[in-house]
Write a protein that holds these residues in place. Sequence first.
Motif, PDB file in Angstrom:
ATOM      1  N   ASN A  31      30.477 -23.937  70.048  1.00  0.00           N
ATOM      2  CA  ASN A  31      29.241 -24.709  69.927  1.00  0.00           C
ATOM      3  C   ASN A  31      28.212 -24.012  69.053  1.00  0.00           C
ATOM      4  OD1 ASN A  31      29.807 -26.809  72.126  1.00  0.00           O
ATOM      5  ND2 ASN A  31      30.127 -24.861  73.172  1.00  0.00           N
ATOM      6  N   MET A  32      27.538 -24.809  68.262  1.00  0.00           N
ATOM      7  CA  MET A  32      26.425 -24.296  67.473  1.00  0.00           C
ATOM      8  C   MET A  32      25.282 -25.295  67.531  1.00  0.00           C
ATOM      9  SD  MET A  32      28.289 -22.422  64.246  1.00  0.00           S
ATOM     10  CE  MET A  32      26.831 -21.432  63.831  1.00  0.00           C
ATOM     11  N   PHE A  33      24.062 -24.761  67.439  1.00  0.00           N
ATOM     12  CA  PHE A  33      22.862 -25.560  67.662  1.00  0.00           C
ATOM     13  C   PHE A  33      21.808 -25.258  66.607  1.00  0.00           C
ATOM     14  CE2 PHE A  33      24.114 -26.487  72.077  1.00  0.00           C
ATOM     15  CZ  PHE A  33      24.965 -25.431  72.346  1.00  0.00           C
ATOM     16  N   TRP A  34      21.001 -26.244  66.328  1.00  0.00           N
ATOM     17  CA  TRP A  34      19.795 -26.050  65.536  1.00  0.00           C
ATOM     18  C   TRP A  34      18.589 -26.518  66.341  1.00  0.00           C
ATOM     19  CZ3 TRP A  34      18.622 -23.183  61.558  1.00  0.00           C
ATOM     20  CH2 TRP A  34      19.607 -22.840  60.622  1.00  0.00           C
ATOM     21  N   TYR A  35      17.596 -25.627  66.419  1.00  0.00           N
ATOM     22  CA  TYR A  35      16.342 -25.931  67.108  1.00  0.00           C
ATOM     23  C   TYR A  35      15.177 -25.734  66.145  1.00  0.00           C
ATOM     24  CZ  TYR A  35      18.862 -25.162  71.554  1.00  0.00           C
ATOM     25  OH  TYR A  35      19.737 -25.218  72.606  1.00  0.00           O
ATOM     26  N   ARG A  36      14.064 -26.362  66.481  1.00  0.00           N
ATOM     27  CA  ARG A  36      12.817 -25.976  65.861  1.00  0.00           C
ATOM     28  C   ARG A  36      11.842 -25.556  66.959  1.00  0.00           C
ATOM     29  NH1 ARG A  36       9.529 -30.572  62.692  1.00  0.00           N
ATOM     30  NH2 ARG A  36       7.806 -29.139  63.112  1.00  0.00           N
ATOM     31  N   GLN A  37      10.980 -24.640  66.607  1.00  0.00           N
ATOM     32  CA  GLN A  37      10.038 -24.115  67.583  1.00  0.00           C
ATOM     33  C   GLN A  37       8.641 -24.154  66.990  1.00  0.00           C
ATOM     34  OE1 GLN A  37      10.480 -19.945  68.687  1.00  0.00           O
ATOM     35  NE2 GLN A  37       9.864 -20.402  70.788  1.00  0.00           N
ATOM     36  N   ASP A  38       7.747 -24.835  67.671  1.00  0.00           N
ATOM     37  CA  ASP A  38       6.370 -24.971  67.217  1.00  0.00           C
ATOM     38  C   ASP A  38       5.438 -24.457  68.300  1.00  0.00           C
ATOM     39  OD1 ASP A  38       7.875 -27.820  66.135  1.00  0.00           O
ATOM     40  OD2 ASP A  38       6.806 -26.570  64.680  1.00  0.00           O
ATOM     41  N   PRO A  39       4.278 -23.945  67.904  1.00  0.00           N
ATOM     42  CA  PRO A  39       3.321 -23.397  68.885  1.00  0.00           C
ATOM     43  C   PRO A  39       3.000 -24.411  69.979  1.00  0.00           C
ATOM     44  CG  PRO A  39       2.636 -22.872  66.645  1.00  0.00           C
ATOM     45  CD  PRO A  39       3.787 -23.820  66.520  1.00  0.00           C
ATOM     46  N   GLY A  40       3.056 -23.949  71.227  1.00  0.00           N
ATOM     47  CA  GLY A  40       2.730 -24.812  72.358  1.00  0.00           C
ATOM     48  C   GLY A  40       3.842 -25.730  72.797  1.00  0.00           C
ATOM     49  N   LEU A  41       4.929 -25.729  72.050  1.00  0.00           N
ATOM     50  CA  LEU A  41       6.080 -26.568  72.414  1.00  0.00           C
ATOM     51  C   LEU A  41       7.283 -25.666  72.641  1.00  0.00           C
ATOM     52  CD1 LEU A  41       5.711 -29.370  69.713  1.00  0.00           C
ATOM     53  CD2 LEU A  41       4.947 -29.446  72.088  1.00  0.00           C
ATOM     54  N   GLY A  42       8.143 -26.064  73.543  1.00  0.00           N
ATOM     55  CA  GLY A  42       9.368 -25.301  73.732  1.00  0.00           C
ATOM     56  C   GLY A  42      10.320 -25.547  72.583  1.00  0.00           C
ATOM     57  N   LEU A  43      11.411 -24.835  72.588  1.00  0.00           N
ATOM     58  CA  LEU A  43      12.444 -25.101  71.587  1.00  0.00           C
ATOM     59  C   LEU A  43      12.921 -26.539  71.741  1.00  0.00           C
ATOM     60  CD1 LEU A  43      12.622 -21.889  71.937  1.00  0.00           C
ATOM     61  CD2 LEU A  43      14.916 -22.164  71.017  1.00  0.00           C
ATOM     62  N   ARG A  44      13.000 -27.214  70.635  1.00  0.00           N
ATOM     63  CA  ARG A  44      13.468 -28.602  70.658  1.00  0.00           C
ATOM     64  C   ARG A  44      14.750 -28.711  69.843  1.00  0.00           C
ATOM     65  NH1 ARG A  44       8.587 -32.087  68.637  1.00  0.00           N
ATOM     66  NH2 ARG A  44       8.290 -30.276  67.276  1.00  0.00           N
ATOM     67  N   LEU A  45      15.731 -29.350  70.451  1.00  0.00           N
ATOM     68  CA  LEU A  45      17.046 -29.439  69.842  1.00  0.00           C
ATOM     69  C   LEU A  45      17.067 -30.517  68.762  1.00  0.00           C
ATOM     70  CD1 LEU A  45      20.025 -28.502  69.925  1.00  0.00           C
ATOM     71  CD2 LEU A  45      20.426 -30.322  71.588  1.00  0.00           C
ATOM     72  N   ILE A  46      17.524 -30.126  67.575  1.00  0.00           N
ATOM     73  CA  ILE A  46      17.618 -31.075  66.466  1.00  0.00           C
ATOM     74  C   ILE A  46      19.030 -31.688  66.427  1.00  0.00           C
ATOM     75  CG2 ILE A  46      17.373 -31.385  63.974  1.00  0.00           C
ATOM     76  CD1 ILE A  46      15.663 -28.822  63.959  1.00  0.00           C
ATOM     77  N   TYR A  47      20.020 -30.832  66.345  1.00  0.00           N
ATOM     78  CA  TYR A  47      21.420 -31.243  66.337  1.00  0.00           C
ATOM     79  C   TYR A  47      22.257 -30.155  66.984  1.00  0.00           C
ATOM     80  CZ  TYR A  47      21.619 -35.339  63.178  1.00  0.00           C
ATOM     81  OH  TYR A  47      21.522 -36.594  62.617  1.00  0.00           O
ATOM     82  N   PHE A  48      23.396 -30.539  67.483  1.00  0.00           N
ATOM     83  CA  PHE A  48      24.370 -29.531  67.852  1.00  0.00           C
ATOM     84  C   PHE A  48      25.767 -29.982  67.454  1.00  0.00           C
ATOM     85  CE2 PHE A  48      26.840 -30.727  71.629  1.00  0.00           C
ATOM     86  CZ  PHE A  48      26.171 -31.859  72.051  1.00  0.00           C
ATOM     87  N   SER A  49      26.662 -29.015  67.394  1.00  0.00           N
ATOM     88  CA  SER A  49      28.041 -29.281  67.004  1.00  0.00           C
ATOM     89  C   SER A  49      28.961 -28.591  67.993  1.00  0.00           C
ATOM     90  CB  SER A  49      28.290 -28.739  65.598  1.00  0.00           C
ATOM     91  OG  SER A  49      29.674 -28.763  65.305  1.00  0.00           O
ATOM     92  N   TYR A  50      29.949 -29.322  68.504  1.00  0.00           N
ATOM     93  CA  TYR A  50      30.869 -28.758  69.479  1.00  0.00           C
ATOM     94  C   TYR A  50      32.243 -28.476  68.878  1.00  0.00           C
ATOM     95  CZ  TYR A  50      31.778 -33.778  69.767  1.00  0.00           C
ATOM     96  OH  TYR A  50      32.030 -35.084  69.451  1.00  0.00           O
TER      97      TYR A  50
END
Lengths: 113, 109
Positions: A31-50
């Motif tokens: 599995n691999m994942f892409w997240y973005r992280q912005d101030p005041g927000l938790g990591l948010r999942l953009i896409y993942f691949s299994y």
Amino acid sequence: DVKVTQSSRYLVKRTGEKVFLECVQDMDHENMFWYRQDPGLGLRLIYFSYDVKMKEKGDIPEGYSVSREKKERFSLILESASTNQTSMYLCASSPVGYSDTQYFGPGTRLTVL
Amino acid sequence: KNQVEQSPQSLIILEGKNCTLQCNYTVSPFSNLRWYKQDTGRGPVSLTIMTFSENTKSNGRYTATLDADTKQSSLHITASQLSDSASYICVPPRDKLIFGTGTRLQVFP
């Protein structure tokens, strides 16, 4: 030790440019994942691949696409960068399941002007 | 409504002091609860993994507790060091990972 590397630590692009963020892991993780992280927000999942060539949308896929041609490499593509995509992008991999421990790369701080 | 609430948002302590970080979650439990540590400008690193059968788990100076009934977890740091300055992120048990916004800890000499 698991190593996840990202192609750039800092990146500056202009609005409308196509942007590629590369991620490579050396532990043969499924599995691999892409997240973005912005101030005041938790990591948010953009896409993942299994698996190779397999992908699923995360919570915020709009404006992004991904590519996984080889097991160790997962790319995030911003088709036409916009200023609201200025963020820290984190790639991660995990051995088995979605809820397994994830190993993160150092992150790419992308600024879109 | 956030599914993961961490408190405090930020914390400043002096080196050598203890502190406790809180995590409350509302999601239905599915798997293990995790705490991650994220140094500034770095990706998160796993600190502890707790199963539902564990109430307490230690990793050096870090001790995590879990109350699955009240859906609360805490991370206690003993004898803090300057290197503990980081964000601490709670990831509650669920099929899909939901990351808390974290507690930003700063340790001053």
